[in-house]
Design a protein around this motif. Structure first.
Motif: not given
Length: 380
Positions: A227-229, A242-244, A258-261, A273-277
């Motif tokens: 992830a990026t951070g 968060r991010d990527k 996803g973008q957050q986890a 609670d954000r879109p994830a694949e």
């Protein structure tokens, strides 16, 4: 903390005279030196102290540091002291904040900086953190221990290595820079990045740079996450990302993007609670949801708030409001506004629920009312 007034902390000539008993004068508030043996003047006019205790105080009389040395040799102008076999304490506001030892060192800038070299160990007695390095510089005024080479920080829960870093003794915060590897046990996880902040009392590590986590079982990496951070909560054994975000599990074979986890690496769960694949790469099946919870040990995933499942090999698609994916059985259970679309043979089914296997296009759509099941077949 203020810098001592010029001339009060340098070992200038009047101090030498007083040490040697040659004169009766003494400048006000000099650095304290307690040699166990009589000081010697070498042929090059340098002062040498053997088995000595050196101490520096601030203008109010509080100790800045106090060290014991096997040997201290002062330069001709008495502004730099070369030290051998160093061991002692570093103070802040009258309290010990670091217990240090090193093979060699230097005192300079009128006692306002100490350089230590080789086999350095610095322990913060307040939190039991340990810093090891090949070269460090202590700056009393700033309350900073600057680590120049080969930093290794350790605590009960984690160990970290880096090229360099700095320790803020007031905030008990260690900042690491360059080629960072942080490792925790039970379970064993490893973080790699190029910049990391470790807030020791909070048991929290964080970075705003690209990072990679690996989780091991029996010396084999079974999970990898990038992830990026993010932040690593040691007590909770979880990582907030968060991010990527990209996650890859070996068992079960699954990728998550996803973008957050939030990753609980002890329980091997991921929630967002954000879109994830989710992508089952061996069977070429993907499922996307706006809210996701994955239990890798239980081999089950729950997706909510709009779900899209797809067999990438055949093009079959399943839409629903919620979906439970049982990976071991390779089955899905969908609920709410279900739509199943299949390209070959071409047909479309809508209803309230669906059960079956996306991997082989075996989906049964049903409804709480028979009238609500609609099937559309498209002839060639």
């Amino acid at each position: 903390m203020q810098n001592p007034r010029p001339g009060k902390n340098a070992l200038i000539a009047p101090i030498l005279l007083c040490l040697l008993g040659i004169g009766g004068c003494q400048p006000p508030d000099p650095p304290k030196i307690s040699p166990a043996e009589t000081p010697k003047i070498q042929d090059n006019s340098r002062l040498t102290l053997n088995n000595a205790t050196l101490e520096q105080a601030n203008p109010t009389g509080q100790s800045l540091w106090k060290i014991q040395v096997k040997k201290a040799t002062y330069s001709q102008d008495q502004k730099i002291a070369q030290l051998e076999s160093v061991k002692g304490n570093i103070y802040q506001d009258g309290k010990v904040v670091l217990q240090v030892s090193a093979d060699r060192g230097q005192v300079y800038k009128e006692g306002q900086e100490i350089l230590l070299e080789d086999n350095i160990v610095a322990i913060d007695p307040r939190n039991q953190a340990v810093i090891r390095a090949k070269e460090v510089r202590w700056q009393p005024k700033e309350g900073l221990l600057i680590v120049r080479r080969d930093l290794k920080g350790s605590h009960r829960q984690v160990e970290a290595i880096a090229t360099e870093g700095r320790y803020d003794t007031r905030r008990e915060k260690l900042e690491l820079v360059g080629n960072i590897v942080a490792t925790a046990k039970e379970p064993r996880v490893r973080l790699t990045t190029d910049r990391l902040t470790w807030e020791i009392p909070k048991k929290l590590l964080s970075t705003d740079r690209p990072m990679t986590f690996d989780r091991y079982e029996k010396n084999e990496a079974i999970d990898r996450l990038s992830a990026t951070g993010g932040s690593w909560e040691l007590d909770n054994r979880r990582v907030i990302l968060r991010d990527k975000i990209e996650y890859r599990s070996i068992d079960p074979p699954l990728q998550i993007a996803g973008q957050q986890a939030i990753w609980n690496y002890r329980e091997r769960t991921i929630s967002s609670d954000r879109p994830a694949e989710l992508f089952q790469y061996e069977e070429n099946v993907s499922i996307t949801g706006n809210r996701v919870f994955v239990d890798l040990n239980g081999r089950i995933a729950r997706l909510q708030d709009g779900v899209n499942g797809q067999n990438r090999s055949t093009g079959a698609k399943l839409y629903s409001q919620t979906l439970t994916w049982k990976m071991a059985e390779k089955t899905v259970e969908a609920d709410g506004n279900v739509v199943y679309d299949q390209p070959e043979p071409k047909f479309n089914v809508t209803g309230d629920t669906a059960v079956g296997r996306l991997v082989d296009n075996n989906i049964v759509v049903s409804s709480r009312s028979r009238d609500r099941v609609v099937t559309e077949i498209y002839p060639r």
